[in-house]
Design a protein around this motif. Structure first.
Motif, mmCIF file in Angstrom:
data_model
loop_
_atom_site.group_PDB
_atom_site.id
_atom_site.type_symbol
_atom_site.label_atom_id
_atom_site.label_comp_id
_atom_site.label_asym_id
_atom_site.label_seq_id
_atom_site.Cartn_x
_atom_site.Cartn_y
_atom_site.Cartn_z
ATOM 1 N N LYS A 1 97.326 83.235 58.486
ATOM 2 C CA LYS A 1 96.943 81.767 57.899
ATOM 3 C C LYS A 1 95.572 81.234 58.738
ATOM 4 N N LEU A 2 95.051 81.872 59.317
ATOM 5 C CA LEU A 2 93.775 81.721 60.289
ATOM 6 C C LEU A 2 92.676 81.245 59.119
ATOM 7 N N PRO A 3 91.650 80.394 59.587
ATOM 8 C CA PRO A 3 90.882 79.989 58.624
ATOM 9 C C PRO A 3 89.762 81.226 58.397
ATOM 10 N N LEU A 4 89.160 81.238 57.098
ATOM 11 C CA LEU A 4 88.410 82.462 57.027
ATOM 12 C C LEU A 4 87.307 82.654 57.901
ATOM 13 N N ASP A 5 86.642 81.783 58.423
ATOM 14 C CA ASP A 5 85.225 82.343 59.494
ATOM 15 C C ASP A 5 86.110 82.968 60.763
ATOM 16 N N THR A 6 87.295 82.372 61.071
ATOM 17 C CA THR A 6 87.945 82.910 62.266
ATOM 18 C C THR A 6 88.320 84.481 61.950
ATOM 19 N N LYS A 7 88.817 84.452 60.762
ATOM 20 C CA LYS A 7 89.386 86.154 60.402
ATOM 21 C C LYS A 7 88.028 86.898 60.439
ATOM 22 N N TYR A 8 86.901 86.255 59.968
ATOM 23 C CA TYR A 8 85.695 87.445 59.796
ATOM 24 C C TYR A 8 85.214 87.660 61.249
ATOM 25 N N LYS A 9 85.428 86.668 62.160
ATOM 26 C CA LYS A 9 85.013 86.852 63.637
ATOM 27 C C LYS A 9 85.768 87.933 64.218
ATOM 28 N N ILE A 10 87.171 87.918 63.833
ATOM 29 C CA ILE A 10 88.127 88.996 64.380
ATOM 30 C C ILE A 10 87.721 90.359 63.726
ATOM 31 N N VAL A 11 87.364 90.075 62.414
ATOM 32 C CA VAL A 11 87.094 91.633 62.001
ATOM 33 C C VAL A 11 85.737 92.221 62.798
ATOM 34 N N SER A 12 84.814 91.322 62.942
ATOM 35 C CA SER A 12 83.536 91.602 63.721
ATOM 36 C C SER A 12 83.956 92.250 65.028
ATOM 37 N N HIS A 13 84.780 91.715 65.764
ATOM 38 C CA HIS A 13 85.391 92.256 66.943
ATOM 39 C C HIS A 13 85.937 93.689 66.827
ATOM 40 N N LEU A 14 86.969 93.564 65.946
ATOM 41 C CA LEU A 14 87.614 95.046 65.638
ATOM 42 C C LEU A 14 86.446 95.781 65.460
ATOM 43 N N GLN A 15 85.476 95.643 64.673
ATOM 44 C CA GLN A 15 84.433 96.660 64.382
ATOM 45 C C GLN A 15 83.813 97.074 65.595
ATOM 46 N N LYS A 16 83.296 96.330 66.650
ATOM 47 C CA LYS A 16 82.738 96.564 67.945
ATOM 48 C C LYS A 16 83.831 97.450 68.768
ATOM 49 N N ILE A 17 85.212 96.965 68.677
ATOM 50 C CA ILE A 17 86.196 97.814 69.366
ATOM 51 C C ILE A 17 86.147 99.282 68.966
ATOM 52 N N VAL A 18 86.077 99.190 67.540
ATOM 53 C CA VAL A 18 86.131 100.990 66.931
ATOM 54 C C VAL A 18 84.914 101.530 67.336
ATOM 55 N N GLU A 19 83.860 100.907 67.366
ATOM 56 C CA GLU A 19 82.556 101.664 67.715
ATOM 57 C C GLU A 19 82.440 102.040 69.092
ATOM 58 N N GLU A 20 83.192 101.221 70.205
ATOM 59 C CA GLU A 20 83.339 101.695 71.441
ATOM 60 C C GLU A 20 84.124 102.759 71.581
ATOM 61 N N ILE A 21 85.265 102.810 70.885
ATOM 62 C CA ILE A 21 86.380 103.957 70.867
ATOM 63 C C ILE A 21 85.614 105.148 70.419
ATOM 64 N N HIS A 22 84.658 105.134 69.314
ATOM 65 C CA HIS A 22 84.011 106.276 68.981
ATOM 66 C C HIS A 22 83.115 106.948 70.040
ATOM 67 N N ILE A 23 82.275 105.859 70.833
ATOM 68 C CA ILE A 23 81.514 106.372 71.875
ATOM 69 C C ILE A 23 82.230 106.935 73.115
ATOM 70 N N ILE A 24 83.465 106.380 73.412
ATOM 71 C CA ILE A 24 83.864 106.978 74.520
ATOM 72 C C ILE A 24 84.689 108.434 74.057
ATOM 73 N N GLY A 25 85.068 108.386 72.797
ATOM 74 C CA GLY A 25 85.369 109.918 72.337
ATOM 75 C C GLY A 25 84.575 110.903 72.346
ATOM 76 N N LYS A 26 83.165 110.525 71.958
ATOM 77 C CA LYS A 26 81.964 111.208 72.050
ATOM 78 C C LYS A 26 81.558 111.979 73.395
ATOM 79 N N SER A 27 81.530 110.838 74.265
ATOM 80 C CA SER A 27 81.333 111.262 75.670
ATOM 81 C C SER A 27 82.478 111.998 76.339
ATOM 82 N N SER A 28 83.589 111.918 76.016
ATOM 83 C CA SER A 28 84.577 112.662 76.758
ATOM 84 C C SER A 28 84.698 114.043 76.149
ATOM 85 N N ARG A 29 84.165 114.329 74.969
ATOM 86 C CA ARG A 29 84.126 115.561 74.156
ATOM 87 C C ARG A 29 83.060 116.248 74.968
#
Lengths: 172, 57
Positions: free
Chosen positions: B27-55
């Motif tokens: 039920k959140l407003p659209l702009d708040t939701k898209y802000k959350i999507v942006s944050h999620l994208q950043k988190i996924v990117e960080e996870i990839h970076i961590i995964g890459k360095s640990s390999r």
């Protein structure tokens, strides 16, 4: 995510007659109805002005945006860090979805977004694994007009597929 | 050996709470939701970076 800039550009292209009508579809449209999830690009479904011949060309859209200095990366145009994919309405269902899109408020701008019932019909038509998962989330979280959905599914010959899906996932 | 009735009840309550939270987020407003999507994208990117360095180790 700077959607407002994208919306401004879309309205500009509409004003110049490069596109006739547009609406947001795909995952970003789903986010409008359910909890936010990770997705990367913005799918913009467009109706194009009538063109000569049978082939539909989206070249004018890309040419216009390239001229404005936006980078094109494979099928996406990168507008302020947002990868935007322009998809010409490719069948009767997507055409209807663009025509019947609802206007949603994004900050101070209005944004045409596919109705949730059209999104469900498109997902059942596309039927990729991610679509099936998303349908389950939508049915759990969004308010769906069942009569309207059945009408869409019936008109686009998707009702049988829908019933099969419901049987498989919900046992009814 | 079955699961205790109390455990089943607790799991059920947790699921209900999770569903309620999801519906609230929906039920959140659209702009708040898209802000959350942006944050999620950043988190996924960080996870990839961590995964890459640990390999590499």
């Amino acid at each position: 995510m700077r959607i407002a800039k994208v919306l401004g550009l879309l309205d500009e292209m509409k004003g110049k007659g490069i596109i006739e009508k547009y609406a947001i579809g795909g995952a970003m449209a789903c986010v409008a109805y359910i909890e936010p999830f990770v997705t990367y690009d913005l799918d913009v479904f467009v109706l194009l002005p009538s063109q000569e011949g049978h082939l539909i060309s989206i070249t004018p859209i890309y040419a216009y945006l390239r001229e404005k200095g936006y980078r094109i990366d494979k099928e996406h145009v990168i507008i302020d860090d947002v990868p935007v994919q322009f998809i010409p309405a490719y069948n009767k269902l997507t055409e209807e979805a663009v025509n019947e899109a609802v206007e949603m408020r994004y900050k101070t701008t209005k944004m045409p977004v596919f109705r949730i019932e059209h999104l469900l019909a498109i997902m059942i038509q596309t039927d990729r694994p991610k679509d099936r998962t998303r349908i389950v989330h939508v049915l759990d979280q969004a308010k769906v007009d069942d009569d309207y959905l059945v009408d869409i599914l019936r008109r686009h010959r998707l009702l049988r597929r829908w019933n099969e899906f419901k049987r498989k996932f919900y046992g009814n | 050996m079955g699961i205790k009735k109390a455990t089943r009840k607790k799991v059920s309550q947790m699921r209900t709470a999770k569903r309620r939270r999801r519906r609230e987020l929906a039920k959140l407003p659209l702009d708040t939701k898209y802000k959350i999507v942006s944050h999620l994208q950043k988190i996924v990117e960080e996870i990839h970076i961590i995964g890459k360095s640990s390999r590499k180790h």
